[in-house]
Structure formats: C-alpha cells, structure tokens
Design a protein around this motif. Structure first.
Motif, PDB file in Angstrom:
ATOM      1  N   GLN A 184       0.945  -1.186  -0.108  1.00  0.00           N
ATOM      2  CA  GLN A 184      -0.262   0.050   0.045  1.00  0.00           C
ATOM      3  C   GLN A 184       0.699   1.684   0.191  1.00  0.00           C
ATOM      4  O   GLN A 184       0.529   2.448  -0.759  1.00  0.00           O
ATOM      5  CB  GLN A 184      -0.741  -0.215   1.430  1.00  0.00           C
ATOM      6  CG  GLN A 184      -2.243  -0.888   0.977  1.00  0.00           C
ATOM      7  CD  GLN A 184      -2.507  -0.853   2.489  1.00  0.00           C
ATOM      8  OE1 GLN A 184      -2.915  -0.834   3.748  1.00  0.00           O
ATOM      9  NE2 GLN A 184      -3.709  -2.201   1.909  1.00  0.00           N
ATOM     10  N   ARG A 185       1.677   1.149   0.874  1.00  0.00           N
ATOM     11  CA  ARG A 185       2.902   2.286   1.116  1.00  0.00           C
ATOM     12  C   ARG A 185       3.833   2.718  -0.969  1.00  0.00           C
ATOM     13  O   ARG A 185       3.380   3.830  -0.874  1.00  0.00           O
ATOM     14  CB  ARG A 185       3.730   1.760   2.125  1.00  0.00           C
ATOM     15  CG  ARG A 185       3.630   2.396   3.533  1.00  0.00           C
ATOM     16  CD  ARG A 185       4.521   1.848   4.496  1.00  0.00           C
ATOM     17  NE  ARG A 185       6.012   2.194   4.776  1.00  0.00           N
ATOM     18  CZ  ARG A 185       6.585   1.054   4.736  1.00  0.00           C
ATOM     19  NH1 ARG A 185       6.197  -0.180   5.670  1.00  0.00           N
ATOM     20  NH2 ARG A 185       8.113   1.431   4.936  1.00  0.00           N
ATOM     21  N   ILE A 186       4.205   1.349  -1.258  1.00  0.00           N
ATOM     22  CA  ILE A 186       4.770   1.484  -2.693  1.00  0.00           C
ATOM     23  C   ILE A 186       3.546   2.015  -3.750  1.00  0.00           C
ATOM     24  O   ILE A 186       3.633   3.110  -4.272  1.00  0.00           O
ATOM     25  CB  ILE A 186       4.594   0.044  -3.099  1.00  0.00           C
ATOM     26  CG1 ILE A 186       6.561  -0.893  -2.132  1.00  0.00           C
ATOM     27  CG2 ILE A 186       5.543   0.491  -4.456  1.00  0.00           C
ATOM     28  CD1 ILE A 186       6.766  -1.643  -2.650  1.00  0.00           C
ATOM     29  N   GLN A 187       2.894   1.434  -3.468  1.00  0.00           N
ATOM     30  CA  GLN A 187       0.980   2.001  -4.664  1.00  0.00           C
ATOM     31  C   GLN A 187       0.803   3.864  -4.162  1.00  0.00           C
ATOM     32  O   GLN A 187       0.417   4.535  -5.190  1.00  0.00           O
ATOM     33  CB  GLN A 187      -0.435   1.333  -3.611  1.00  0.00           C
ATOM     34  CG  GLN A 187      -1.021   1.502  -4.782  1.00  0.00           C
ATOM     35  CD  GLN A 187      -1.752   1.458  -6.166  1.00  0.00           C
ATOM     36  OE1 GLN A 187      -0.556   0.978  -6.719  1.00  0.00           O
ATOM     37  NE2 GLN A 187      -2.098   2.174  -6.805  1.00  0.00           N
ATOM     38  N   LYS A 188       0.643   4.192  -2.491  1.00  0.00           N
ATOM     39  CA  LYS A 188       0.565   5.393  -2.308  1.00  0.00           C
ATOM     40  C   LYS A 188       1.397   6.089  -3.547  1.00  0.00           C
ATOM     41  O   LYS A 188       0.978   7.088  -3.824  1.00  0.00           O
ATOM     42  CB  LYS A 188       0.440   5.698  -1.104  1.00  0.00           C
ATOM     43  CG  LYS A 188      -0.671   5.110  -0.599  1.00  0.00           C
ATOM     44  CD  LYS A 188      -0.665   6.120   1.181  1.00  0.00           C
ATOM     45  CE  LYS A 188      -1.885   5.313   1.555  1.00  0.00           C
ATOM     46  NZ  LYS A 188      -1.621   5.908   3.107  1.00  0.00           N
ATOM     47  N   THR A 189       2.650   6.332  -3.165  1.00  0.00           N
ATOM     48  CA  THR A 189       4.065   6.851  -3.713  1.00  0.00           C
ATOM     49  C   THR A 189       3.706   6.849  -4.881  1.00  0.00           C
ATOM     50  O   THR A 189       3.877   8.018  -5.793  1.00  0.00           O
ATOM     51  CB  THR A 189       5.327   5.835  -3.559  1.00  0.00           C
ATOM     52  OG1 THR A 189       5.032   5.789  -2.132  1.00  0.00           O
ATOM     53  CG2 THR A 189       6.416   7.005  -4.116  1.00  0.00           C
ATOM     54  N   ALA A 190       3.284   5.692  -6.001  1.00  0.00           N
ATOM     55  CA  ALA A 190       3.463   5.547  -6.949  1.00  0.00           C
ATOM     56  C   ALA A 190       2.034   6.360  -7.659  1.00  0.00           C
ATOM     57  O   ALA A 190       2.059   7.329  -8.633  1.00  0.00           O
ATOM     58  CB  ALA A 190       2.809   4.564  -7.379  1.00  0.00           C
ATOM     59  N   GLU A 191       1.141   6.537  -6.815  1.00  0.00           N
ATOM     60  CA  GLU A 191       0.090   7.480  -7.631  1.00  0.00           C
ATOM     61  C   GLU A 191       0.302   9.271  -6.603  1.00  0.00           C
ATOM     62  O   GLU A 191       0.164   9.904  -7.916  1.00  0.00           O
ATOM     63  CB  GLU A 191      -0.695   7.409  -6.417  1.00  0.00           C
ATOM     64  CG  GLU A 191      -2.096   5.919  -6.966  1.00  0.00           C
ATOM     65  CD  GLU A 191      -2.938   5.813  -5.547  1.00  0.00           C
ATOM     66  OE1 GLU A 191      -3.440   6.610  -4.333  1.00  0.00           O
ATOM     67  OE2 GLU A 191      -3.975   4.772  -4.957  1.00  0.00           O
ATOM     68  N   LYS A 192       1.461   9.564  -5.712  1.00  0.00           N
ATOM     69  CA  LYS A 192       1.599  10.547  -5.799  1.00  0.00           C
ATOM     70  C   LYS A 192       3.021  11.074  -7.083  1.00  0.00           C
ATOM     71  O   LYS A 192       2.568  11.992  -7.317  1.00  0.00           O
ATOM     72  CB  LYS A 192       2.484  10.428  -4.528  1.00  0.00           C
ATOM     73  CG  LYS A 192       2.036  10.725  -3.040  1.00  0.00           C
ATOM     74  CD  LYS A 192       2.742  11.206  -2.118  1.00  0.00           C
ATOM     75  CE  LYS A 192       2.560  10.971  -0.848  1.00  0.00           C
ATOM     76  NZ  LYS A 192       3.228  10.990   0.103  1.00  0.00           N
TER      77      LYS A 192
END
Ligand code: V4E
Length: 226
Positions: A184-192
């Motif tokens: 999830q942390r990786i996904q959030k960073t990808a979105e940012k």
C-alpha cells in the motif's frame, strides 16, 4: 531477515522534478557492477533464486514465502524477495536448491570444504556456477517519509550500461511482517508520482537476458519466473 518489496516503473523525463515536488530527498548517486551466477542449466534462476556479486559483496534473492495476490492489481505489480547477504548462509541456501533440483544428497563435508574456500571463488566452481550476466548501473537514490509515519520508501532511478533505464519504488520489511501495508505504501508513492498502474515493467535483468541470453530468457518466461 529482510524482505524487499518492490515495484518497477518507466522513468519519464520529468521524474526528478516530480520527486522534488513530493519532497523526496536525494540520498546519493552510485555506480556499481553486478555479476549474476547460475549453473549452465539455469537451476537457480528457474527456481527464482538470484545469486549476485555487487562490487565484491554477495547477495542471494530468494522468493519470499508470502507471495502477492495476482488478483489484486496493485499487489501484482510488486515483487517480494528475501535477501540473504551472509556468505555462509548463501552457500547453504544455494546448495539446498541445487540438491533439491538435481536429486543429489546433502553432504556437510562438502559445505565445510566450501567454507574453507571462502576467501577465493572456488566454491563457485565446486557448485558449477558460472557468471551469466554482468552489467554496471548508475543509480540515483531518493528517500521519502510515507504519510502517517509508517516508515520510509526508497525510490531508485537506474541507468544500465546496456542502454536501459528503469525506476524502482522499494520498501524493506522483516520476514513475517505485513506485506500488504508495504504494498500500500508503494501504491501511494506511485500515485503521488502519477505513475500509470496498468502493467508490470521489465527490470534490467529481463532486458539483459532478452537481448544477450535469449535461450535463458525463453526458459524463464515459459516457467513464468519472469
Ligand atoms: C531478475 C530478478 C532479480 C535480480 C535483481 O533484479 P533487480 O531488483 O531488478 O535488480 P536491482 O539492481 O534493482 O537490485 P537491488 O539494488 O534492488 O537489490 S530478483 C528477481 N528477479 C526476477 C524479476 C521478476 N520476477 N519480476 C521483475 C519485474 N523483475 C525481476
């Protein structure tokens, strides 16, 4: 033991600007040479084990026990590998895979002999391991505090000497930890960073093998390792 959860992405021209915008801190630029080893019949990599020497330091990446759920898109874009860096432990794990695949029995005196040879590379010959890939990478690394104080996320921008560039978002967790929160942390960073999340991106190794070791590449593809 550390497990690396990682997602690769295509590096667009404005990626460094985007990293600056989200307050990622540049922690340095490095240059390193990697050499990967396997038997001539690809025993290790067919089992998804990746034995590497990077500037004199050994590392074995092993498939992590907790795999991603391919039904979930964001998870399917991530890979999880357990990282072993102690040379004695690496030899034990490599021998286990080799013996398991060739059906030979384990011999502790063989291992002791290999430990005695720790100073040189003769353990590689003992296990009939040869270098199948060698390349250098220029890496720019960034560190980012994730929201809610959940820990740090690392972003690497890699440029390989054979003309391939790729980015990686990476979180290190301990074996047995919750993989989903790392994903999830990786996904959030990808979105940012405004990254498209549709397909899995090729790593340096995928491209290297496709170009220079097509037989090896085809075998790994057909075994769904890559
Ligand atoms: C090929 C491979 C592995 C070897 C290491 O690959 P990678 O993480 O891409 O290298 P690098 O230089 O970024 O290492 P780091 O500095 O992060 O330690 S490990 C797993 N594979 C297989 C593999 C896979 N299953 N899927 C994808 C997209 N790439 C590689």
């Amino acid at each position: 033991m550390a497990v690396e959860v990682e997602r690769k992405f295509v590096c667009e021209a404005d990626i460094q600007e985007k990293l600056k915008d989200i307050r990622a801190e540049c922690i340095g630029q490095y240059h390193f040479k990697d050499q990967y080893y396997d038997s001539t019949d690809f025993t290790l990599t067919m089992e998804d084990f990746w034995l590497r020497r990077r500037e004199g330091s050994w590392e074995l990446k092993c498939p992590a026990a907790s795999r991603t759920n391919p039904e979930k898109k964001a998870e399917a874009l991530c890979t999880n590998y357990r990282e072993v860096t102690d040379l004695h432990q690496i030899k034990i794990e490599v021998m286990k895979v080799m013996k398991h695949c060739t059906g030979a029995s384990e011999d502790s005196s063989e291992r002791e002999q290999m430990d005695a040879n720790a100073e040189d590379d003769s353990w590689l010959q003992d296990l009939k391991l040869v270098c199948f890939a060698e390349y250098t990478t220029l890496r720019c690394s960034y560190m980012l505090e994730s929201d809610g104080g959940e820990g740090r996320v690392r972003v690497d921008l890699d440029q390989a000497d054979f003309g391939y560039c790729v980015g990686e978002i990476e979180v290190l967790v301990s074996e047995g930890d919750d993989m989903q929160s790392a994903q999830q942390r990786i996904q959030k960073t990808a979105e940012k960073l405004g990254l498209g999340g549709e397909k899995k991106i090729q790593g340096k190794m995928d491209v290297y093998l496709q170009r220079y070791r097509p037989e090896h590449y085809a075998k790994l593809l057909s075994a769904h390792v890559l």
